[in-house]
Write a protein that holds these residues in place. Sequence first.
Motif, short mmCIF file in Angstrom:
data_model
loop_
_atom_site.label_atom_id
_atom_site.label_comp_id
_atom_site.label_asym_id
_atom_site.label_seq_id
_atom_site.Cartn_x
_atom_site.Cartn_y
_atom_site.Cartn_z
N LEU A 188 0.84 -1.35 0.06
CA LEU A 188 -0.09 -0.06 0.08
C LEU A 188 0.97 1.20 0.01
N GLU A 189 0.38 2.19 -0.62
CA GLU A 189 1.05 3.65 -0.76
C GLU A 189 1.07 4.22 0.81
N ASP A 190 2.43 4.66 1.00
CA ASP A 190 2.39 5.28 2.54
C ASP A 190 2.37 6.70 2.06
N ASN A 191 0.89 6.97 2.47
CA ASN A 191 0.48 8.29 1.93
C ASN A 191 0.23 9.21 2.72
N ILE A 192 0.64 9.26 4.07
CA ILE A 192 0.37 10.18 4.96
C ILE A 192 1.63 10.51 5.68
N PRO A 193 1.95 11.62 5.63
CA PRO A 193 3.27 12.30 6.16
C PRO A 193 3.36 12.14 7.72
N ALA A 194 4.63 11.85 8.02
CA ALA A 194 4.93 11.41 9.27
C ALA A 194 4.49 12.54 10.60
N GLU A 195 4.55 13.65 10.08
CA GLU A 195 3.90 14.78 11.10
C GLU A 195 2.44 14.62 11.31
N GLU A 196 1.88 14.36 10.24
CA GLU A 196 0.34 13.96 10.27
C GLU A 196 -0.06 12.79 11.11
N LYS A 197 0.79 11.79 10.88
CA LYS A 197 0.59 10.56 11.71
C LYS A 197 0.61 10.75 13.11
N GLU A 198 1.60 11.55 13.37
CA GLU A 198 2.14 11.92 14.87
C GLU A 198 0.76 12.82 15.44
N ARG A 199 0.23 13.66 14.59
CA ARG A 199 -0.78 14.64 14.96
C ARG A 199 -2.06 13.55 15.21
N ARG A 200 -2.38 12.74 14.24
CA ARG A 200 -3.38 11.87 14.65
C ARG A 200 -3.35 11.14 15.88
N ALA A 201 -2.03 10.62 16.22
CA ALA A 201 -1.94 9.66 17.14
C ALA A 201 -2.20 10.54 18.51
N GLN A 202 -1.75 11.55 18.60
CA GLN A 202 -1.74 12.69 19.63
C GLN A 202 -3.26 12.86 19.93
N ASP A 203 -4.15 13.01 18.89
CA ASP A 203 -5.42 13.35 19.01
C ASP A 203 -6.24 12.23 19.30
N ILE A 204 -5.73 11.14 19.19
CA ILE A 204 -6.34 9.80 19.39
C ILE A 204 -6.20 9.82 21.12
N MET A 205 -4.80 9.86 21.54
CA MET A 205 -4.66 9.62 22.77
C MET A 205 -5.28 10.96 23.78
N GLU A 206 -5.45 11.98 23.15
CA GLU A 206 -6.21 13.06 23.94
C GLU A 206 -7.64 12.71 24.24
N THR A 207 -8.21 11.71 23.62
CA THR A 207 -9.55 11.12 23.76
C THR A 207 -9.19 10.13 24.94
N GLN A 208 -8.35 9.29 24.78
CA GLN A 208 -8.04 8.32 25.72
C GLN A 208 -7.69 8.86 27.13
N GLN A 209 -7.05 10.08 27.15
CA GLN A 209 -6.50 10.63 28.28
C GLN A 209 -7.56 10.95 29.20
N GLU A 210 -8.63 11.62 28.59
CA GLU A 210 -10.03 11.79 29.45
C GLU A 210 -10.73 10.79 29.99
N ILE A 211 -10.74 9.40 29.13
CA ILE A 211 -11.27 8.29 29.62
C ILE A 211 -10.55 7.78 30.94
N SER A 212 -8.99 7.75 30.49
CA SER A 212 -8.13 7.33 31.64
C SER A 212 -8.43 8.25 32.98
N LEU A 213 -8.55 9.64 32.80
CA LEU A 213 -8.83 10.04 34.14
C LEU A 213 -9.86 9.90 34.74
N GLU A 214 -11.16 9.89 33.87
CA GLU A 214 -12.40 9.14 34.56
C GLU A 214 -12.33 7.84 35.24
N LYS A 215 -11.82 6.85 34.49
CA LYS A 215 -11.61 5.64 35.16
C LYS A 215 -10.57 5.63 36.32
#
Length: 167
Positions: A73-100
Amino acid sequence: MKRQITRAEILDLVKAIRAEVPGICLRTTLIAGFPGETLEDVEDVKRFLEEVRFDRVGVFTYSHEEGTSAYALEDNIPAEEKERRAQDIMETQQEISLEKNQEKVGKVFRVIVDKKESGRYLARTEFDSVEVDNEVIINTDRKLKPGEFVNVKITKAFDYDLEGELV
Protein backbone atom coordinates in the motif's frame (compact mmCIF):
# COMPACT_ATOMS: atom_id res chain seq x y z
CA MET A 1 -5.53 -4.13 8.70
CA LYS A 2 -6.92 -7.64 8.29
CA ARG A 3 -9.23 -7.57 11.27
CA GLN A 4 -11.36 -10.69 11.23
CA ILE A 5 -14.09 -9.24 13.44
CA THR A 6 -16.65 -6.47 12.98
CA ARG A 7 -17.14 -3.46 15.21
CA ALA A 8 -20.43 -4.89 16.48
CA GLU A 9 -18.70 -8.19 17.29
CA ILE A 10 -15.97 -6.35 19.19
CA LEU A 11 -18.56 -4.42 21.21
CA ASP A 12 -20.46 -7.63 22.00
CA LEU A 13 -17.22 -9.39 22.97
CA VAL A 14 -16.16 -6.57 25.31
CA LYS A 15 -19.61 -6.53 26.90
CA ALA A 16 -19.51 -10.31 27.43
CA ILE A 17 -15.98 -10.20 28.89
CA ARG A 18 -16.90 -7.43 31.33
CA ALA A 19 -20.05 -9.31 32.37
CA GLU A 20 -18.11 -12.53 32.93
CA VAL A 21 -15.11 -10.93 34.68
CA PRO A 22 -16.18 -7.86 36.66
CA GLY A 23 -13.30 -5.47 37.29
CA ILE A 24 -11.24 -6.75 34.35
CA CYS A 25 -8.76 -4.32 32.83
CA LEU A 26 -8.96 -4.19 29.04
CA ARG A 27 -6.26 -2.73 26.87
CA THR A 28 -5.61 -2.27 23.18
CA THR A 29 -3.01 -0.84 20.85
CA LEU A 30 -3.87 1.23 17.79
CA ILE A 31 -2.07 2.41 14.67
CA ALA A 32 -2.41 6.01 13.47
CA GLY A 33 -1.65 6.92 9.88
CA PHE A 34 -2.29 3.55 8.24
CA PRO A 35 -2.26 3.90 4.43
CA GLY A 36 -5.58 5.26 3.22
CA GLU A 37 -6.70 6.39 6.68
CA THR A 38 -8.93 9.47 6.55
CA LEU A 39 -9.67 12.12 9.13
CA GLU A 40 -13.16 10.58 9.43
CA ASP A 41 -11.47 7.27 10.29
CA VAL A 42 -9.62 9.00 13.12
CA GLU A 43 -12.88 10.48 14.41
CA ASP A 44 -14.46 7.02 14.20
CA VAL A 45 -11.61 5.55 16.28
CA LYS A 46 -12.16 8.26 18.89
CA ARG A 47 -15.90 7.49 19.00
CA PHE A 48 -15.04 3.80 19.34
CA LEU A 49 -12.75 4.52 22.30
CA GLU A 50 -15.48 6.57 23.96
CA GLU A 51 -17.93 3.72 23.47
CA VAL A 52 -15.69 0.84 24.58
CA ARG A 53 -13.80 2.76 27.28
CA PHE A 54 -10.66 0.65 27.35
CA ASP A 55 -8.65 0.89 30.54
CA ARG A 56 -5.33 1.23 28.75
CA VAL A 57 -4.61 2.31 25.17
CA GLY A 58 -1.37 2.66 23.29
CA VAL A 59 -1.09 4.38 19.92
CA PHE A 60 1.83 4.18 17.57
CA THR A 61 2.26 5.56 14.09
CA TYR A 62 2.24 3.40 11.00
CA SER A 63 5.69 2.41 9.82
CA HIS A 64 6.09 1.35 6.19
CA GLU A 65 8.17 -1.82 6.53
CA GLU A 66 9.22 -4.33 3.91
CA GLY A 67 7.87 -7.80 4.40
CA THR A 68 4.55 -6.66 5.88
CA SER A 69 1.22 -7.13 4.13
CA ALA A 70 0.67 -3.37 4.08
CA TYR A 71 3.97 -2.68 2.33
CA ALA A 72 2.23 -2.91 -1.03
CA LEU A 73 0.00 0.00 0.00
CA GLU A 74 1.10 3.57 -0.63
CA ASP A 75 2.37 5.20 2.57
CA ASN A 76 0.44 8.37 1.75
CA ILE A 77 0.30 10.13 5.12
CA PRO A 78 3.20 12.38 6.15
CA ALA A 79 5.00 11.52 9.40
CA GLU A 80 3.96 14.79 11.07
CA GLU A 81 0.31 14.06 10.29
CA LYS A 82 0.62 10.52 11.66
CA GLU A 83 1.98 11.98 14.91
CA ARG A 84 -0.81 14.57 15.06
CA ARG A 85 -3.43 11.86 14.59
CA ALA A 86 -1.85 9.65 17.25
CA GLN A 87 -1.85 12.59 19.69
CA ASP A 88 -5.47 13.38 18.85
CA ILE A 89 -6.49 9.80 19.62
CA MET A 90 -4.50 9.78 22.87
CA GLU A 91 -6.20 13.00 24.00
CA THR A 92 -9.52 11.16 23.80
CA GLN A 93 -8.06 8.27 25.79
CA GLN A 94 -6.53 10.65 28.32
CA GLU A 95 -10.00 11.87 29.31
CA ILE A 96 -11.24 8.28 29.61
CA SER A 97 -8.21 7.32 31.67
CA LEU A 98 -8.77 10.22 34.07
CA GLU A 99 -12.42 9.23 34.54
CA LYS A 100 -11.49 5.59 35.14
CA ASN A 101 -8.79 6.64 37.61
CA GLN A 102 -11.22 8.92 39.47
CA GLU A 103 -13.44 5.86 39.99
CA LYS A 104 -10.57 4.30 41.97
CA VAL A 105 -10.35 7.08 44.58
CA GLY A 106 -11.25 5.70 48.00
CA LYS A 107 -10.64 2.09 46.98
CA VAL A 108 -7.82 -0.13 48.23
CA PHE A 109 -5.50 -1.93 45.82
CA ARG A 110 -2.70 -4.37 46.37
CA VAL A 111 0.29 -2.93 44.53
CA ILE A 112 3.85 -4.00 43.86
CA VAL A 113 6.56 -1.49 44.69
CA ASP A 114 8.86 -0.82 41.75
CA LYS A 115 11.27 1.83 43.04
CA LYS A 116 11.85 4.90 45.15
CA GLU A 117 12.28 8.12 43.25
CA SER A 118 12.37 11.75 44.42
CA GLY A 119 11.48 10.72 47.98
CA ARG A 120 8.40 8.74 47.04
CA TYR A 121 7.68 5.18 46.06
CA LEU A 122 6.36 4.20 42.66
CA ALA A 123 4.24 1.10 42.47
CA ARG A 124 1.65 -0.45 40.16
CA THR A 125 -1.51 -2.46 40.38
CA GLU A 126 -1.98 -5.92 38.90
CA PHE A 127 -3.47 -4.19 35.84
CA ASP A 128 -0.39 -2.20 34.93
CA SER A 129 2.78 -3.04 33.04
CA VAL A 130 6.02 -1.62 34.37
CA GLU A 131 7.21 1.60 32.69
CA VAL A 132 4.19 1.56 30.35
CA ASP A 133 1.01 2.04 32.35
CA ASN A 134 -0.29 3.87 35.39
CA GLU A 135 1.92 4.23 38.42
CA VAL A 136 0.71 4.45 41.98
CA ILE A 137 2.58 7.13 43.91
CA ILE A 138 3.04 6.34 47.60
CA ASN A 139 4.26 8.98 50.03
CA THR A 140 5.35 7.28 53.23
CA ASP A 141 8.12 7.34 55.81
CA ARG A 142 7.95 3.56 56.03
CA LYS A 143 10.79 1.83 54.23
CA LEU A 144 9.50 -0.21 51.31
CA LYS A 145 11.46 -2.61 49.11
CA PRO A 146 11.18 -3.07 45.35
CA GLY A 147 9.13 -6.20 44.73
CA GLU A 148 7.21 -5.84 47.98
CA PHE A 149 3.41 -5.98 47.87
CA VAL A 150 1.49 -3.43 49.94
CA ASN A 151 -2.11 -2.30 50.21
CA VAL A 152 -2.75 1.29 49.18
CA LYS A 153 -5.89 3.38 49.50
CA ILE A 154 -6.14 5.68 46.48
CA THR A 155 -6.47 9.33 47.52
CA LYS A 156 -5.86 11.18 44.23
CA ALA A 157 -6.36 10.46 40.54
CA PHE A 158 -4.45 11.92 37.61
CA ASP A 159 -4.68 11.26 33.87
CA TYR A 160 -2.39 8.26 33.93
CA ASP A 161 -1.33 7.87 37.55
CA LEU A 162 -2.79 7.41 41.00
CA GLU A 163 -1.66 8.51 44.44
CA GLY A 164 -2.38 6.74 47.67
CA GLU A 165 -1.52 5.98 51.26
CA LEU A 166 -0.55 2.73 52.90
CA VAL A 167 -3.29 0.90 54.77
